[in-house]
Scaffold this motif. Structure first.
Motif, PDB file in Angstrom:
ATOM      1  N   SER A  70       0.876  -1.410  -0.080  1.00  0.00           N
ATOM      2  CA  SER A  70      -0.081   0.091   0.105  1.00  0.00           C
ATOM      3  C   SER A  70       0.695   1.355  -0.161  1.00  0.00           C
ATOM      4  O   SER A  70       1.778   1.223   0.858  1.00  0.00           O
ATOM      5  N   PRO A  71       0.662   2.061  -1.077  1.00  0.00           N
ATOM      6  CA  PRO A  71       1.412   3.399  -0.918  1.00  0.00           C
ATOM      7  C   PRO A  71       1.174   4.264   0.359  1.00  0.00           C
ATOM      8  O   PRO A  71       2.222   4.888   0.910  1.00  0.00           O
ATOM      9  N   GLU A  72       0.084   4.378   0.794  1.00  0.00           N
ATOM     10  CA  GLU A  72      -0.087   5.220   1.913  1.00  0.00           C
ATOM     11  C   GLU A  72       0.507   4.651   3.006  1.00  0.00           C
ATOM     12  O   GLU A  72       0.840   5.336   4.052  1.00  0.00           O
ATOM     13  N   LEU A  73       0.189   3.519   3.316  1.00  0.00           N
ATOM     14  CA  LEU A  73       0.721   2.720   4.256  1.00  0.00           C
ATOM     15  C   LEU A  73       2.389   2.756   4.718  1.00  0.00           C
ATOM     16  O   LEU A  73       2.877   2.876   5.498  1.00  0.00           O
ATOM     17  N   ALA A  74       2.880   2.688   3.317  1.00  0.00           N
ATOM     18  CA  ALA A  74       4.519   2.808   3.337  1.00  0.00           C
ATOM     19  C   ALA A  74       4.802   4.148   3.811  1.00  0.00           C
ATOM     20  O   ALA A  74       5.816   4.432   4.471  1.00  0.00           O
ATOM     21  N   ARG A  75       4.162   5.290   3.296  1.00  0.00           N
ATOM     22  CA  ARG A  75       4.392   6.665   3.536  1.00  0.00           C
ATOM     23  C   ARG A  75       4.513   6.831   5.155  1.00  0.00           C
ATOM     24  O   ARG A  75       5.234   7.333   5.953  1.00  0.00           O
ATOM     25  N   ASP A  76       3.074   6.434   5.643  1.00  0.00           N
ATOM     26  CA  ASP A  76       2.957   6.647   7.205  1.00  0.00           C
ATOM     27  C   ASP A  76       3.754   5.792   8.017  1.00  0.00           C
ATOM     28  O   ASP A  76       4.448   6.302   9.072  1.00  0.00           O
ATOM     29  N   ILE A  77       4.317   4.542   7.726  1.00  0.00           N
ATOM     30  CA  ILE A  77       5.231   3.800   8.371  1.00  0.00           C
ATOM     31  C   ILE A  77       6.422   4.654   8.544  1.00  0.00           C
ATOM     32  O   ILE A  77       7.210   4.491   9.454  1.00  0.00           O
TER      33      ILE A  77
ATOM     34  N   ALA B  17       8.416  11.729   4.089  1.00  0.00           N
ATOM     35  CA  ALA B  17       8.346  10.612   3.209  1.00  0.00           C
ATOM     36  C   ALA B  17       7.262  10.907   2.139  1.00  0.00           C
ATOM     37  O   ALA B  17       6.187  11.659   2.410  1.00  0.00           O
ATOM     38  N   ASN B  18       7.484  10.533   0.938  1.00  0.00           N
ATOM     39  CA  ASN B  18       6.452  10.743  -0.235  1.00  0.00           C
ATOM     40  C   ASN B  18       5.746   9.719  -0.347  1.00  0.00           C
ATOM     41  O   ASN B  18       5.710   8.584   0.125  1.00  0.00           O
ATOM     42  N   LEU B  19       4.695  10.190  -1.285  1.00  0.00           N
ATOM     43  CA  LEU B  19       3.366   9.241  -1.555  1.00  0.00           C
ATOM     44  C   LEU B  19       3.904   8.618  -2.941  1.00  0.00           C
ATOM     45  O   LEU B  19       3.798   9.379  -3.885  1.00  0.00           O
ATOM     46  N   PRO B  20       4.366   7.311  -2.874  1.00  0.00           N
ATOM     47  CA  PRO B  20       4.617   6.901  -4.080  1.00  0.00           C
ATOM     48  C   PRO B  20       3.581   6.439  -5.260  1.00  0.00           C
ATOM     49  O   PRO B  20       2.427   6.320  -4.709  1.00  0.00           O
ATOM     50  N   VAL B  21       3.953   6.823  -6.553  1.00  0.00           N
ATOM     51  CA  VAL B  21       2.849   7.087  -7.488  1.00  0.00           C
ATOM     52  C   VAL B  21       2.945   5.418  -8.155  1.00  0.00           C
ATOM     53  O   VAL B  21       2.138   4.524  -8.539  1.00  0.00           O
TER      54      VAL B  21
END
Length: 372
Positions: free
Chosen positions: A133-140, A167-171
């Protein structure tokens, strides 16, 4: 060409022949490569879970006083970056991250998702988190950075850990690399096909050419007998059998050939009649006429073959008798000439010993007989 040394049991392979073999099967190699590349691409697209990476960066600066940054501060900070990386991935930091975000991961699972990179000759720490999950990766990534900054400050007695990048939000997903998977599958398919072709070629020890006879068995080939497949299915095999029987009749079996032909054709006609008994009357008549025509044609062909065989046998017998007569005459002539020579030699010897002249008497020579 593959050759075998019978004494040392070594195998020699002609690389030129291997190249020609691969060139002959090039279409199959390309086909296997395309299938392998396509299968790998589809597998990476539909079977492999996409992963996203989010990265945040911090810098840790060690100061000996509150006023300025010295060279020793920079050098010490560079040496301690590995210590900071271990503190970021420590159990305390990751467990606090799991508790704060309410994650369903264990410490070991989250440890595998977090990586810390320290570029050479810098004090910058890059914290990267990989997650589906890109959002979860950013939050972690942001949570790990915040908790680890406090942990580094308390453990290493550092004033503060400065933020460089959020932390960036990956696309776009970082993996799998579909093109890399496709190229790997392409090469794997081609190499697998080449391996199968070469192994089959090396393991094939059947004799196909006269050169194979000499290489495998060490024997010279005196001649070749071509073999041609008959046309017309079972009928073709029957006709070929009739011709073979006719040829065997040349040595004295022409009569047996005709009998075998008549029996074979009569049996064939009976089978055809039995097969057509259940058909309509018109078709039965037509089939009977056709069978009769075939039988007559076969009988005439067999008769002609038998006559030719008989004539050839007679000619061969005459030639053999003539050869025997000529050989007998030649031997008789040679024997007579030898006898005359011995008699003349004996007469000359007696004349020399006795001093008298001996008059020739007796049977005329072979040449005199022939002249008379």
């Amino acid at each position: 060409m593959e050759t075998r040394n019978r004494e040392s049991d070594e195998i020699e392979i002609d690389l030129r022949q291997i190249f020609d073999l691969l060139l002959h099967w090039l279409w199959l190699i390309v086909l296997c490569a395309v299938i392998g590349g396509g299968a790998a691409f589809l597998y990476s697209k539909f079977m492999v879970t996409e992963q996203y990476q989010s990265t945040t960066k911090v810098v840790v600066l060690t100061r000996e006083n509150n006023s300025s940054v010295t060279y020793s501060d920079v050098q010490l900070g560079t040496q301690l970056t590995k210590d900071y990386a271990e503190l970021i991935r420590s159990r305390y930091v990751l467990q606090e991250t799991i508790s704060e975000l309410g994650l369903n991961y264990t410490y070991e699972q989250l440890y595998g998702m977090v990586s810390v990179d320290t570029p050479t000759d810098t004090r910058i720490l890059s914290i990267t988190v990989t997650n589906p999950s890109p959002e979860l990766a950013r939050d972690i990534a942001n949570t790990v950075r915040t908790i680890s900054a406090q942990q580094i400050t308390d453990v290493m007695d550092i004033k503060a850990v400065n933020l460089v990048d959020e932390a960036n939000l990956p696309v776009n997903p970082s993996s799998p690399n579909k093109m890399k998977w496709a190229m790997t599958g392409f090469l794997a398919g081609a190499l697998l096909c080449i391996a199968v072709i070469v192994i089959r070629f090396i393991a094939d020890d059947t004799v196909k050419t006269p050169d194979d006879v000499e290489n495998f068995l060490g024997l010279s080939t005196l001649g070749m007998i071509p073999y041609e497949e008959g046309e017309g299915g079972q009928g073709g095999r029957k006709r070929r059998g009739i011709r073979q029987k006719d040829k065997s009749g040349e040595s004295g079996g022409g009569r047996e050939s005709r009998q075998e032909t008549h029996r074979g054709e009569s049996g064939s006609a009976e089978r055809k009649q039995d097969a057509h008994r259940t058909e309509p009357k018109g078709k039965q008549n037509q089939s009977a006429r056709k069978a009769e025509e075939n039988r007559e044609e076969t009988e005439s062909e067999a008769n002609r073959g038998a006559k030719r065989a008989e004539q050839e046998t007679k000619r061969e017998a005459r030639r053999e008798a003539k050869r025997e007569t000529q050989e007998s005459e030649r031997q008789e002539k040679a024997s007579a000439e030898h006898t005359d020579a011995k008699a003349a030699e004996t007469a000359e010897k007696l004349e020399e010993d006795l001093g008298i002249e001996i008059e020739e008497i007796g049977e005329p020579s072979f040449a005199d007989k022939k002249s008379k």
